[in-house]
Every structure is written in structure tokens, then in C-alpha cells.
Design an enzyme around this catalytic site. Structure first.
Site, PDB file in Angstrom:
ATOM      1  N   SER B 146       0.836  -1.194   0.000  1.00  0.00           N
ATOM      2  CA  SER B 146       0.000   0.000   0.000  1.00  0.00           C
ATOM      3  C   SER B 146       0.879   1.256   0.000  1.00  0.00           C
ATOM      4  O   SER B 146       1.664   1.443  -0.928  1.00  0.00           O
ATOM      5  CB  SER B 146      -0.960  -0.046   1.194  1.00  0.00           C
ATOM      6  N   ASP B 222      -9.765  -5.663  -3.853  1.00  0.00           N
ATOM      7  CA  ASP B 222      -9.186  -4.692  -2.923  1.00  0.00           C
ATOM      8  C   ASP B 222     -10.178  -3.550  -2.713  1.00  0.00           C
ATOM      9  O   ASP B 222     -10.600  -2.889  -3.656  1.00  0.00           O
ATOM     10  CB  ASP B 222      -7.864  -4.157  -3.497  1.00  0.00           C
ATOM     11  N   HIS B 254      -7.286  -6.072   0.554  1.00  0.00           N
ATOM     12  CA  HIS B 254      -6.116  -5.260   0.921  1.00  0.00           C
ATOM     13  C   HIS B 254      -5.413  -5.778   2.180  1.00  0.00           C
ATOM     14  O   HIS B 254      -4.471  -5.152   2.657  1.00  0.00           O
ATOM     15  CB  HIS B 254      -6.599  -3.814   1.155  1.00  0.00           C
TER      16      HIS B 254
END
Lengths: 277, 277
Positions: B146, B222, B254
Site C-alpha cells: 500500500s 481490494d 487489501h
């Protein structure tokens, strides 16, 4: 039953579910990993019981078990370690009350109304899971860490025929002779020690043993090793001529770094038993 | 440098260390996994940069990387995601200030004094680690998740020759065009967008590319995918003819369940580059 979350994980699904427990008379939450193979029919299952202060979540996120379970096509169940909720009795100590159910049915106040983790794990949760998910009741195995290793060993020996194999990471092996045990068994079961024997894996090993393979790992640098008393279980297993592999792992401590290091071995050990015959 | 903890882990040691950072003008804490091979001499190293709200600890306990790194004889570094301490400016939002350093050197008040994560990771921490541990400065690779995937990609392209390979899990790929980026780059670097380009992996890919292999995984489910903009990076990599494998993984989200699922692939990918030639 309410779905809290479902995450794709190693080709399968890591779910978290909450349900009303009759045994514990409160809402209970558990984690369940289902491998991809569960889409096609019931799969074998490995129970993982956690240690003091843990919930369903610790091992689910830190033990690194799902990858190995996926490789073997095995489901994993991560139960909580005690009843939960505002109505449930608790204690200020980390090792009594919530997070410290010790996998017994309490017979003493104030614990009696909710602290029935033995019934919850021996009857209620298995029925719920095999009734609602593609999990095979005839192919079950069990493991756990610390207090959960104690739970795994005592449930395995206390429910003959239920589990094909049992393993443990740094289990509390002889609670009747440990400060991790005497306090809690007194609180939950009362001062009469005869009621404790069914919840001491060293005593059970000496009396009954386990009809299947046993694997136990303990770190030689475990900071709680004097409370765990692996020597009591080792002596009992050898005296009984129990089929067992009891390993002392050099330098390892009580943490999830220890657990994750040997998880591959434990899952493979259970897979062999679960897929045999 | 102060040792916070050292745990035996997959034959090696998972350590946590705190040191005074000149770059960030505060105490910083990082995790370092050293495989058993580090006892015999310097080993290759894979950096893992974490995402928003994380510290050094999240990936260290949840990503399941140590087992694969041990298998490959590779060290892992888990840095923190921002400066820390009571003197360090912060914001009420989870995505600005502490836990959200975005791997830049801030030029704007109130962030300038401490938010120098680029210098910290480009210069100070590598020197500290290669100077104090058996880690080979000539064999480095980098990954992240991320915001940390953004950090990994921008550091890899911004420091040519430093890293032999780069990978990312669900990276923030185009922050200049995302709410995960515009707000933070404005706060840390100011409103002049020309200062942002060095911190956008899609723009860097288009301008410079990376002299080595690139691997990026993003889950099709995600929940933040519109903020990540994997399509911008994919387009830039293809336009540049960059050596790259950009994968969209069906059903994954995620979470660390996604990361741990593909960690084996990423460590193997980096090992190939780290042991080549």
C-alpha cells in the site's frame, strides 16, 4: 450466525463468525479457514486453541497456519479462549476470567453461568461448524499453544475417538503442579483436586493416553518453561509407551515466532493422520 | 542502538531495535530478521515498507515473510512508517502525520523538522544496518504494501543501482491522481505539483523505469483499489517496455491475508535477483 469478515487467503477463505452460544450463554466469535477444496465437499479440520489473553484472532493473524493448511486441503478453526461480554464474570489478573477459560466447565461461582469452554469445544462449536460448513466431522485433529496446548491435549485424551492426532506448542502440561493451573482450577473447579485430574495432560497421559500420534514442541528458552512443566508430560508419555514425538527446540521462546517456525511440521503431522486409511 | 527484543525464528533471529535518528530527529524503531546464514557472513537483504497506520511491527508479525526469507538465506528489514514521539507533528486523520510518512522529505510546516522518511530509508537506516549487522549492502531488494508499496517503488526508481529488484503488494501507484496522495503530498511538499513527481511510481516508471525486474500484486477485490490506481502503473510499465510482472489476483482484498498468500512468490522473486551473477 453472523459473518464478521471473509477474506480470500491462500486460495481459500479466512472467515470470522459470531453466534449465540448455549454452552457459554453469551455471543462467541471464532475464525474458520476453509481451503479451496471445501467448495467441492467436506474437508478435514484442525482445531487451534489459543493461549492466555488471546481471542480467536491472534493465531489467525500471526501463526502462519493457513498456507500450510491450504497446501494440505485442511480447514482450521480458531475458537476464542473464554466467554465474552459485559455479563460475564472477570478478574483483574490476566490469567483468570476472560481470555483465560482454561477449557473447563466451571462449577464454582462466579464462573459457573458462562465458563463452560469444555462443552463449547467438545459439543457446541463442532456441531455448529460441521452443520454449517464443508467440514468433515470424521476427520478432526487438534493443536494449541500454551493454555491452548493444555486444552488440545486434555480434549484429545478426554474425548477418545474424536481426534485422529493431537499436537501442542509449549503446552501447560501439568497444571495441577503449576501456578498456571492451581489458581485457575481452584477458582473454576473448587479446592477438591480430584476434580482437576481430567484437566491435566500429564495425569491423563499416565491414566489414559491417546489413541493416535502426539507431537509437542517446546522452546528451550521459553520464558515460562517452569510453569509449563514439559518434563511431567515427557515422563508420563514415556512411562505409558505413548506414540509421541516430544521436542525441545533450542533457543526458541514462547512467542508466535516460535509457533510460526514449527507450524509447517505440525500441519504436515496432522495431515498424515487425517488422510490415513 | 537499543535492543528491544530478539526472538528465535525459523533458525534465525527476529530482532527489534531502537536508535536515535538524525534524519528524523527522534527515536526510531525497526525490525530486522537475520537468517541463520548471517552467523557466517553478510547476507542479502529485502526491505519491507509498511502501509498507513502501521509501525515496524505489523508485517513482522502478520506477513509470514520470515519462513521464506530463512529458506533463501535473506535478511528482512521492517522500518517504521513515520517519525515518532511527543515532539512530532501529527494530524487527527489516519492518513496524515504519524503512521503516514509517505516516504518523503517534508518541506512544509509543521512537518519539516521530523518527516524525512526518504533520507531515513535512503541513507541513514541502510548505513546503520549494514554497519552493525551481517547484511550485504551490495545485495539489496525492496518491497512493501500500500503506502509502503509506493515507498518501495519510488525508492527503487529514485535510487538507481541500489536495489536489484522491486516488488509491491497493492501499492499506491499514482498518488498525484488519488486521494491517497494529493492530500499528503500537498501537506508535506506543498501545492507545487512539480515537487510531487519524484514520489509517484507511475510518473517515475514513465520517466525513468527500473533497471531490474518488477513484480506487483493487487487483489481484484481490494476495497481501496480506486485509490491505488494499478491501471496507471500498468499503463506506464507497458509503455516503457519495463521488465515487469503486474498481477491482478482474483478475489483478494487489501489485508495481510492477501499479503501472506503471495509472500512466498515475492521472496522467491527477490532471491533470484539477489543471488544472480
Amino acid at each position: 450466525m453472523e459473518t464478521q469478515s471473509e477474506n480470500a487467503c491462500f486460495g481459500g477463505v479466512q472467515g470470522v463468525y459470531t453466534h449465540r452460544s448455549d454452552s457459554c450463554d453469551c455471543d462467541m466469535t471464532f475464525g474458520l479457514f476453509l481451503p479451496e477444496e471445501a467448495k467441492d465437499g467436506p474437508v478435514p479440520v484442525l482445531w487451534y486453541l489459543s493461549g492466555l489473553t488471546c481471542t480467536h484472532e491472534n493465531a489467525m493473524t500471526k501463526a502462519g497456519a493457513q498456507g500450510w493448511a491450504a497446501e494440505q486441503g485442511i480447514a482450521l478453526v480458531f475458537p476464542d479462549t473464554s466467554p465474552r461480554g459485559d455479563d460475564v464474570a472477570d478478574d483483574d489478573a490476566y490469567d483468570l476470567g476472560k481470555g483465560a477459560g482454561f477449557y473447563v466447565n466451571a462449577t464454582q461461582d462466579p464462573w459457573t453461568p458462562h465458563y463452560r469452554m469444555w462443552d463449547y469445544l467438545a459439543e457446541e462449536l463442532p456441531s455448529l461448524i460441521t452443520g454449517n460448513f464443508a467440514v468433515d466431522a470424521d476427520r478432526q485433529a487438534i493443536t494449541g499453544h500454551s493454555m491452548g496446548g493444555h486444552g488440545a491435549l486434555t480434549l484429545a485424551m478426554g474425548l477418545p475417538g474424536r481426534f485422529r492426532s493431537v499436537s501442542a506448542f509449549a503446552p501447560i502440561s501439568n497444571p495441577v503442579a503449576s501456578d498456571w493451573g492451581r489458581k485457575q482450577l481452584t477458582a473454576y473447579l473448587g479446592a477438591d483436586e480430584s476434580a482437576w485430574a481430567a484437566h491435566d495432560s500429564s495425569l491423563l497421559m499416565r491414566e489414559k493416553g491417546f489413541d493416535g500420534p502426539v507431537l509437542v514442541d517446546t522452546g528451550t528458552s521459553d520464558q515460562f518453561i517452569d510453569l509449563l512443566r514439559p518434563e511431567a508430560l515427557a515422563e508420563a508419555a514415556a512411562a505409558r509407551r505413548q506414540q509421541a514425538m516430544l521436542r525441545m527446540q533450542p533457543g526458541y521462546d514462547h512467542s508466535y515466532f516460535f509457533i510460526s517456525t514449527f507450524m509447517e511440521d505440525h500441519v504436515a503431522f496432522h495431515a498424515e493422520a487425517l488422510y490415513a486409511g
